[in-house]
Motif scaffolding. Structure first.
Motif, PDB file in Angstrom:
ATOM      1  N   GLU A 203       0.685  -1.096  -0.299  1.00  0.00           N
ATOM      2  CA  GLU A 203      -0.035   0.098  -0.031  1.00  0.00           C
ATOM      3  C   GLU A 203       0.932   1.247  -0.161  1.00  0.00           C
ATOM      4  N   ALA A 204       1.828   1.350   0.940  1.00  0.00           N
ATOM      5  CA  ALA A 204       2.622   2.561   0.836  1.00  0.00           C
ATOM      6  C   ALA A 204       3.824   2.702  -0.616  1.00  0.00           C
ATOM      7  N   THR A 205       4.054   1.514  -1.000  1.00  0.00           N
ATOM      8  CA  THR A 205       4.617   1.581  -2.166  1.00  0.00           C
ATOM      9  C   THR A 205       3.854   2.212  -3.244  1.00  0.00           C
ATOM     10  N   ALA A 206       2.557   1.576  -3.379  1.00  0.00           N
ATOM     11  CA  ALA A 206       1.659   2.018  -4.508  1.00  0.00           C
ATOM     12  C   ALA A 206       1.332   3.559  -4.275  1.00  0.00           C
ATOM     13  N   ARG A 207       1.206   3.864  -2.993  1.00  0.00           N
ATOM     14  CA  ARG A 207       0.852   5.297  -2.694  1.00  0.00           C
ATOM     15  C   ARG A 207       2.011   6.250  -3.475  1.00  0.00           C
ATOM     16  N   LEU A 208       3.164   5.971  -3.052  1.00  0.00           N
ATOM     17  CA  LEU A 208       4.397   6.842  -3.346  1.00  0.00           C
ATOM     18  C   LEU A 208       4.670   6.880  -4.973  1.00  0.00           C
ATOM     19  N   LYS A 209       4.183   5.750  -5.686  1.00  0.00           N
ATOM     20  CA  LYS A 209       4.300   5.476  -7.084  1.00  0.00           C
ATOM     21  C   LYS A 209       3.236   6.593  -7.777  1.00  0.00           C
ATOM     22  N   GLU A 210       2.235   6.506  -7.046  1.00  0.00           N
ATOM     23  CA  GLU A 210       1.041   7.397  -7.588  1.00  0.00           C
ATOM     24  C   GLU A 210       1.400   8.728  -7.397  1.00  0.00           C
ATOM     25  N   GLU A 211       2.139   9.213  -6.207  1.00  0.00           N
ATOM     26  CA  GLU A 211       2.445  10.608  -6.061  1.00  0.00           C
ATOM     27  C   GLU A 211       3.612  10.499  -6.988  1.00  0.00           C
ATOM     28  N   ALA A 212       4.499   9.799  -7.223  1.00  0.00           N
ATOM     29  CA  ALA A 212       5.462  10.176  -8.343  1.00  0.00           C
ATOM     30  C   ALA A 212       4.995  10.233  -9.777  1.00  0.00           C
ATOM     31  N   GLU A 213       3.881   9.619 -10.152  1.00  0.00           N
ATOM     32  CA  GLU A 213       3.323   9.720 -11.360  1.00  0.00           C
ATOM     33  C   GLU A 213       2.496  11.063 -11.390  1.00  0.00           C
ATOM     34  N   ASN A 214       1.815  11.324 -10.592  1.00  0.00           N
ATOM     35  CA  ASN A 214       0.982  12.632 -10.533  1.00  0.00           C
ATOM     36  C   ASN A 214       1.934  13.832 -10.336  1.00  0.00           C
ATOM     37  N   SER A 215       3.265  13.783  -9.852  1.00  0.00           N
ATOM     38  CA  SER A 215       4.033  14.960  -9.927  1.00  0.00           C
ATOM     39  C   SER A 215       4.650  15.266 -11.218  1.00  0.00           C
ATOM     40  N   ILE A 216       4.573  14.489 -12.429  1.00  0.00           N
ATOM     41  CA  ILE A 216       4.920  14.555 -13.721  1.00  0.00           C
ATOM     42  C   ILE A 216       3.882  15.581 -14.289  1.00  0.00           C
ATOM     43  N   THR A 217       4.501  16.600 -14.828  1.00  0.00           N
ATOM     44  CA  THR A 217       3.565  17.465 -15.570  1.00  0.00           C
ATOM     45  C   THR A 217       3.708  16.901 -17.165  1.00  0.00           C
ATOM     46  N   PRO A 218       2.562  16.868 -17.754  1.00  0.00           N
ATOM     47  CA  PRO A 218       2.552  16.393 -19.181  1.00  0.00           C
ATOM     48  C   PRO A 218       3.475  17.468 -19.953  1.00  0.00           C
ATOM     49  N   VAL A 219       4.007  16.815 -20.998  1.00  0.00           N
ATOM     50  CA  VAL A 219       4.854  17.622 -21.892  1.00  0.00           C
ATOM     51  C   VAL A 219       3.793  17.919 -23.138  1.00  0.00           C
ATOM     52  N   LEU A 220       3.966  19.504 -23.200  1.00  0.00           N
ATOM     53  CA  LEU A 220       3.099  20.079 -24.242  1.00  0.00           C
ATOM     54  C   LEU A 220       3.864  20.511 -25.215  1.00  0.00           C
ATOM     55  N   ILE A 221       3.019  19.974 -26.479  1.00  0.00           N
ATOM     56  CA  ILE A 221       3.672  20.633 -27.671  1.00  0.00           C
ATOM     57  C   ILE A 221       2.586  21.814 -28.257  1.00  0.00           C
ATOM     58  N   LYS A 222       3.169  22.944 -28.137  1.00  0.00           N
ATOM     59  CA  LYS A 222       2.468  24.083 -28.609  1.00  0.00           C
ATOM     60  C   LYS A 222       2.138  24.172 -30.151  1.00  0.00           C
ATOM     61  N   LYS A 223       0.974  24.910 -30.290  1.00  0.00           N
ATOM     62  CA  LYS A 223       0.848  25.224 -31.656  1.00  0.00           C
ATOM     63  C   LYS A 223       1.869  25.948 -32.458  1.00  0.00           C
ATOM     64  N   ASN A 224       2.252  25.483 -33.560  1.00  0.00           N
ATOM     65  CA  ASN A 224       3.268  26.023 -34.461  1.00  0.00           C
ATOM     66  C   ASN A 224       4.466  25.709 -34.050  1.00  0.00           C
ATOM     67  N   GLN A 225       4.780  24.870 -32.861  1.00  0.00           N
ATOM     68  CA  GLN A 225       6.186  24.462 -32.648  1.00  0.00           C
ATOM     69  C   GLN A 225       6.560  23.342 -33.513  1.00  0.00           C
ATOM     70  N   THR A 226       8.008  23.508 -33.886  1.00  0.00           N
ATOM     71  CA  THR A 226       8.298  22.471 -34.797  1.00  0.00           C
ATOM     72  C   THR A 226       8.221  21.020 -34.289  1.00  0.00           C
ATOM     73  N   ILE A 227       8.015  20.123 -34.971  1.00  0.00           N
ATOM     74  CA  ILE A 227       8.035  18.668 -34.686  1.00  0.00           C
ATOM     75  C   ILE A 227       9.304  17.990 -34.951  1.00  0.00           C
ATOM     76  N   VAL A 228       9.359  18.465 -36.475  1.00  0.00           N
ATOM     77  CA  VAL A 228      10.498  17.654 -36.993  1.00  0.00           C
ATOM     78  C   VAL A 228      11.181  18.759 -38.112  1.00  0.00           C
ATOM     79  N   LYS A 229      12.416  19.169 -38.331  1.00  0.00           N
ATOM     80  CA  LYS A 229      12.713  20.217 -39.460  1.00  0.00           C
ATOM     81  C   LYS A 229      13.058  19.259 -40.595  1.00  0.00           C
ATOM     82  N   GLU A 230      12.821  20.348 -41.921  1.00  0.00           N
ATOM     83  CA  GLU A 230      13.309  19.650 -43.200  1.00  0.00           C
ATOM     84  C   GLU A 230      14.760  18.979 -43.160  1.00  0.00           C
ATOM     85  N   GLY A 231      15.115  17.930 -43.765  1.00  0.00           N
ATOM     86  CA  GLY A 231      15.906  17.301 -43.812  1.00  0.00           C
ATOM     87  C   GLY A 231      16.605  16.347 -42.568  1.00  0.00           C
ATOM     88  N   ASP A 232      15.623  16.453 -41.499  1.00  0.00           N
ATOM     89  CA  ASP A 232      16.110  15.650 -40.355  1.00  0.00           C
ATOM     90  C   ASP A 232      15.508  14.288 -40.427  1.00  0.00           C
TER      91      ASP A 232
END
Length: 376
Positions: A203-232
């Motif tokens: 139970e304690a391990t699962a709780r800490l893992k859940e806290e660790a998961e919730n602490s991660i902020t989703p990585v956002l890709i903003k509009k007009n942000q380059t995903i991959v450049k031409e030639g790469d």
């Protein structure tokens, strides 16, 4: 009959305008499809057309955070106490079992029949042959060894440490100056005294893992942000993002943007129709003016769609409000300019600067025309 014909003409104008507006706006949200796979060279600069979450990177960060959480254990203090008690009971039992009226063989036989720790009659006899002071010395030494071992955690899944601790206790017994039978008997005791005293706390391990998961902020890709450049070269993560954005030929059909576009087009047209019916019924019943209004609106959209390819800042935002003010009515020009601003914002990709410019120029152009009319 004539009134009914004019009504059908109005409905036809509304329908044609809806279709034309939808087609013009559709060109703003439909992406060109590409056939790419991992390792291919990007033919163009791919940019995000909407804000979205980088699921792969976010998932990797979550997995790393969860994996960094160590298993949690709960200490059982009774394990050490029970080990010391068993040790005391065993040696005191040997010492107290001596009876001058009974032979050592008979006492050893009685003790072996109890089956405790698997010690044989010969081994009990060897223990009974040892002096009490030596047995007490062995008891104290073993208890000290037990206390030392339990100073550090013995986790239930750490078999190596448990085995090592039992070996240490056996080495302590080997240091005694007893015969081999007596040492073997004591060894059978001490290996049972070494047990895990820290147990996995799910139970304690699962709780800490859940806290660790919730602490991660989703990585956002903003509009007009380059995903991959031409030639790469395109990697797996970039390929998945491109697929989600609808750039790949194998991307599944996503009906959501098209459904939203249909709703937006229908809603704005209905609002315009209701506005004209409610406040300018004369204009609403004039088929020519209705046709002129929707013609100018779609013409403004078409011009904006073409010119936004060059730059959104050269789009003629004042085209529609000025012409409607001059050709129809000032208030109609102002209101319809604001309603059609929704369509222009779709064409320009919801650029905040452009939206502000659009609102400002639409209002100022109508005010300018009104001032000119007042002077005249």
């Amino acid at each position: 009959m004539r009134i009914e014909r004019k009504t059908w003409w109005r409905y036809g104008i509304f329908l044609v305008s809806i279709i034309v507006t939808f087609i013009i706006l559709l060109t703003s949200i439909v992406n060109k499809k590409y056939d790419l796979k991992v390792g291919d060279i990007s033919p163009v600069d791919f940019r995000a057309n909407v804000d979205l979450v980088d699921e792969v990177t976010t998932k990797a960060l979550i997995e790393d955070a969860v994996a960094s959480v160590q298993n949690q254990y709960t200490q059982e203090l009774e394990v050490r106490r029970n080990a010391l008690k068993e040790s005391n009971d065993f040696f005191n039992g040997i010492i107290n079992s001596r009876n001058p009226m009974v032979s050592l063989d008979e006492i050893a036989t009685v003790l072996s029949e109890r089956g405790t720790y698997g010690i044989s009659q010969e081994e009990y006899f060897a223990l009974l042959s040892i002096d009490n002071s030596d047995l007490r010395y062995a008891l104290n030494t073993i208890n000290n060894g037990i206390n030392k071992i339990y100073e550090t955690p013995l986790e239930e899944d750490d078999e190596n440490k448990i085995t090592q601790s039992r070996t240490e206790m056996s080495d302590i017994v080997d240091s005694f100056s007893f015969n081999e039978a007596a040492k073997n008997a004591i060894k059978q005791l001490v290996v049972t005294l070494v047990k895990p005293n820290y147990f996995y706390d799910e139970e304690a391990t699962a709780r800490l893992k859940e806290e660790a998961e919730n602490s991660i902020t989703p990585v956002l890709i903003k509009k007009n942000q380059t995903i991959v450049k031409e030639g790469d070269p395109v990697n797996a993560n970039q390929l998945e993002i491109l697929s989600e954005l609808g750039y790949l030929s194998e991307s599944g059909f996503n009906a959501l943007p098209y459904s939203g576009l249909v709703v937006a087009v229908l809603s704005i047209h209905l609002i315009i129709v209701f506005y004209l019916m409610r406040f300018y019924k004369v204009i609403y019943e004039d088929t020519k003016k209705i046709a002129l209004i929707f013609l100018l609106m779609n013409l403004a959209l078409a011009l904006a769609r073409v010119m936004v390819i060059i730059s959104p800042f050269i789009v003629p935002y004042t085209f529609l409000p000025m012409l409607l003010t001059i050709l129809v009515k000032k208030r109609v020009g102002q209101s319809l300019a604001l309603y059609s601003a929704v369509f222009l914002s779709i064409v320009t990709g919801f650029n905040v600067q452009v939206l502000l410019l659009l609102m400002l120029t639409s209002i100022l152009s109508v005010i300018f025309i009104n001032k000119v009319e007042e002077r005249n």
